[in-house]
Design a protein around this motif. Structure first.
Motif, short mmCIF file in Angstrom:
data_model
loop_
_atom_site.label_atom_id
_atom_site.label_comp_id
_atom_site.label_asym_id
_atom_site.label_seq_id
_atom_site.Cartn_x
_atom_site.Cartn_y
_atom_site.Cartn_z
N VAL B 234 0.84 -1.19 0.00
CA VAL B 234 0.00 0.00 0.00
C VAL B 234 0.88 1.25 0.00
CG1 VAL B 234 -0.29 -0.07 2.52
CG2 VAL B 234 -1.95 1.17 1.13
N TYR B 235 0.53 2.19 -0.88
CA TYR B 235 1.26 3.45 -1.01
C TYR B 235 0.69 4.41 0.01
CZ TYR B 235 3.45 7.42 -3.31
OH TYR B 235 4.22 8.52 -3.59
N ARG B 236 1.20 4.31 1.22
CA ARG B 236 0.59 5.07 2.30
C ARG B 236 1.54 5.07 3.49
NH1 ARG B 236 -4.22 4.47 6.35
NH2 ARG B 236 -4.78 6.65 6.20
N ASP B 237 1.40 6.06 4.36
CA ASP B 237 2.15 6.04 5.61
C ASP B 237 1.33 6.77 6.67
OD1 ASP B 237 4.09 5.53 7.39
OD2 ASP B 237 5.52 7.01 6.65
N SER B 238 1.74 6.62 7.91
CA SER B 238 1.05 7.41 8.93
C SER B 238 1.35 8.87 8.64
CB SER B 238 1.57 7.03 10.32
OG SER B 238 2.94 7.32 10.39
N GLY B 239 0.38 9.74 8.84
CA GLY B 239 0.58 11.15 8.54
C GLY B 239 0.29 11.50 7.10
N THR B 240 -0.22 10.54 6.31
CA THR B 240 -0.70 10.88 4.97
C THR B 240 -2.14 10.40 4.83
OG1 THR B 240 0.11 8.78 4.09
CG2 THR B 240 1.55 10.70 3.83
N PRO B 241 -3.04 11.02 5.59
CA PRO B 241 -4.43 10.52 5.58
C PRO B 241 -5.11 10.67 4.23
CG PRO B 241 -4.27 12.56 6.82
CD PRO B 241 -2.88 12.18 6.47
N ALA B 242 -4.57 11.53 3.36
CA ALA B 242 -5.20 11.72 2.06
C ALA B 242 -5.01 10.48 1.18
CB ALA B 242 -4.64 12.94 1.37
N LEU B 243 -3.91 9.76 1.41
CA LEU B 243 -3.66 8.57 0.61
C LEU B 243 -4.33 7.39 1.29
CD1 LEU B 243 0.13 9.14 -0.04
CD2 LEU B 243 -1.75 9.58 -1.60
N VAL B 244 -5.59 7.22 1.03
CA VAL B 244 -6.31 6.14 1.70
C VAL B 244 -7.16 5.37 0.68
CG1 VAL B 244 -8.14 7.74 2.40
CG2 VAL B 244 -7.89 5.59 3.59
N PRO B 245 -7.00 4.05 0.67
CA PRO B 245 -7.84 3.27 -0.23
C PRO B 245 -9.29 3.32 0.25
CG PRO B 245 -6.05 1.94 0.69
CD PRO B 245 -6.09 3.21 1.46
N LEU B 246 -10.21 3.48 -0.68
CA LEU B 246 -11.62 3.60 -0.29
C LEU B 246 -12.51 2.83 -1.27
CD1 LEU B 246 -12.10 7.38 0.55
CD2 LEU B 246 -12.40 5.47 2.12
N ALA B 247 -13.65 2.41 -0.77
CA ALA B 247 -14.65 1.79 -1.64
C ALA B 247 -15.97 2.50 -1.43
CB ALA B 247 -14.78 0.31 -1.31
N LYS B 248 -16.49 3.03 -2.51
CA LYS B 248 -17.76 3.75 -2.41
C LYS B 248 -18.77 3.14 -3.36
CE LYS B 248 -16.49 7.02 0.47
NZ LYS B 248 -17.06 7.25 1.74
N ARG B 249 -20.03 3.48 -3.11
CA ARG B 249 -21.10 2.78 -3.76
C ARG B 249 -21.92 3.72 -4.62
NH1 ARG B 249 -26.36 0.77 -0.94
NH2 ARG B 249 -26.81 -0.97 -2.31
N ASN B 250 -22.32 3.22 -5.76
CA ASN B 250 -23.28 3.97 -6.56
C ASN B 250 -24.66 3.64 -6.01
OD1 ASN B 250 -25.20 4.66 -8.51
ND2 ASN B 250 -23.70 4.49 -10.15
N LEU B 251 -25.32 4.66 -5.47
CA LEU B 251 -26.56 4.40 -4.76
C LEU B 251 -27.65 3.84 -5.67
CD1 LEU B 251 -26.68 7.52 -2.45
CD2 LEU B 251 -26.06 5.20 -1.85
N LYS B 252 -27.63 4.27 -6.93
CA LYS B 252 -28.70 3.84 -7.83
C LYS B 252 -28.55 2.38 -8.24
CE LYS B 252 -30.02 8.24 -9.80
NZ LYS B 252 -29.25 9.22 -10.55
N THR B 253 -27.33 2.01 -8.63
CA THR B 253 -27.16 0.67 -9.20
C THR B 253 -26.59 -0.34 -8.20
OG1 THR B 253 -24.97 1.30 -9.97
CG2 THR B 253 -26.80 1.56 -11.52
N GLY B 254 -26.03 0.14 -7.09
CA GLY B 254 -25.42 -0.79 -6.13
C GLY B 254 -24.02 -1.20 -6.55
N THR B 255 -23.51 -0.62 -7.64
CA THR B 255 -22.15 -0.92 -8.09
C THR B 255 -21.15 -0.33 -7.10
OG1 THR B 255 -23.00 -0.62 -10.30
CG2 THR B 255 -20.63 -0.77 -10.09
#
Lengths: 63, 298
Positions: B234-255
């Motif tokens: 993971v391309y991340r370290d403590s003190g770099t909260p902007a670099l965070v892997p995330l999963a978000k959802r399309n509310l309409k399709t559930g994708t």
């Protein structure tokens, strides 16, 4: 147990003149470069994420 | 030295149970249990479980029914296994760059408890078959038990639930998108550049309504991010909260839009890892089953 403040605006960085200080400290900048460098520094110092509200107003939020 | 008629069946049952436990204790890319000591704890408990299951048969045959009540003691013993696993993993989770999340932890803890019960049952049946019939029946029973355990242990994978597609992350103003799914707001241009350079995006399209609800679970999403981060770095370290892997959802399709920051950018490998993420027991929802049942009843 450690306590953290989260989901709070830690700082506002802006080049706009009409932003006045409220709950969070406001850093007024003269130029775009100034804005970016101060935002980058504050992001690292405050351990928050820099979000852009528009081209002129940036906020640091701790999530 | 003369010995008890049950000696060989007991040894056979204990050995079988322990072997089944060893075979269920696979250490894979998720690296759990990680080290020798963690493994020894589980092997020791597996051995005890095997012993308990085995002893049940002679106790019944000798009409020592009180001995069987000791099984209740055993059950509470193995419930502690779950607590132990949960506490350890939760402690460790606070120091991970990308955490497992509580749903994943609970899933692992439940699996560890469940496996001990499987060992008890396997040993019980194996010893029973040995005593009632002969060693060969015991052996066949052991093999059957092994396959049943393996079947019970293997859950669904993400590939059973969703279709996975690569989609490069992009910015619209400060908004980071994967496909048409909004991920987060990244203000600084430098950060944006960093994210475009190192980030990867994937679109998970649910195959049906059930899958769409399952992947909407936040614990399931965290498990996806954790597994990918462990396997690809993971391309991340403590003190770099902007670099965070995330999963978000399309509310309409559930994708689901999955944004990751791997150390090695390998699309094929990433898709393979995503496909093999376990569908967490605690996240699986099957609303369609209830709906169809209601329809039948009415």
């Amino acid at each position: 147990m450690d306590t953290y403040i989260t989901n709070k605006i830690m700082a506002v960085i802006t080049t706009a003149s009409n932003v006045s200080p409220g709950g969070a400290p406001v850093f007024k900048c003269q130029s775009k470069d100034d804005l970016y460098s101060i935002t980058a520094n504050l992001e690292a110092i405050l351990d928050g994420i820099a979000h852009a509200l528009n081209d002129e107003i940036y906020i640091i939020v701790k999530h | 030295m003369g010995h008890n008629e049950f000696l060989y069946p007991i040894i056979f049952g204990v050995v079988t149970g322990t072997i089944i436990r060893i075979l269920m204790l696979k250490t894979d890319y998720r690296q759990y249990p990680p080290h020798l000591h963690g493994r020894i704890i589980h092997l020791a408990l597996g051995f005890i479980a095997a012993g308990l299951g085995t002893i049940m048969v002679p106790s019944i045959l000798k009409e020592e029914y009180t001995a069987i009540t000791f099984l209740t003691l055993a059950a509470s013993q193995f419930r502690d296994v779950r607590n132990m696993e949960r506490t350890t993993l939760q402690q460790l989770d606070t120091f991970e760059l990308v955490g497992r999340g509580n749903t994943y932890i609970e899933g692992i803890a439940v699996a560890f408890e469940g496996r001990n019960y499987l060992v008890i049952l396997s040993s019980f049946f194996t010893t029973g078959f040995y005593i009632v019939f002969n060693i060969w029946a015991g052996l066949i029973c052991a093999i059957v038990c092994f396959f049943i355990c393996r079947k019970l242990m293997a859950g669904n994978r993400l590939k059973d639930l969703v279709d996975i597609e690569y989609s490069a992350p992009r910015f619209e103003g400060p908004g980071l998108y994967v496909g048409d799914i909004y991920i987060m707001n990244i203000g600084l241009p430098d950060r944006q550049k960093e994210i475009l350079e190192n980030g990867m995006g994937f679109i998970l399209k649910p195959k049906n309504f059930n899958a769409s609800i399952t992947i909407a679970n936040l614990g399931q999403r965290q498990a996806i991010l954790y597994d990918v981060s462990v396997a690809l770095g993971v391309y991340r370290d403590s003190g770099t909260p902007a670099l965070v892997p995330l999963a978000k959802r399309n509310l309409k399709t559930g994708t689901l839009g999955v944004f990751i920051l791997p150390q090695t950018k390998d699309i094929d490998k990433a898709i393979q890892i995503l496909a093999n993420v376990p569908a967490l027991e605690n996240a699986i929802r099957i609303p369609s089953k209830t709906l169809s049942q209601e329809r039948q009843e009415s």
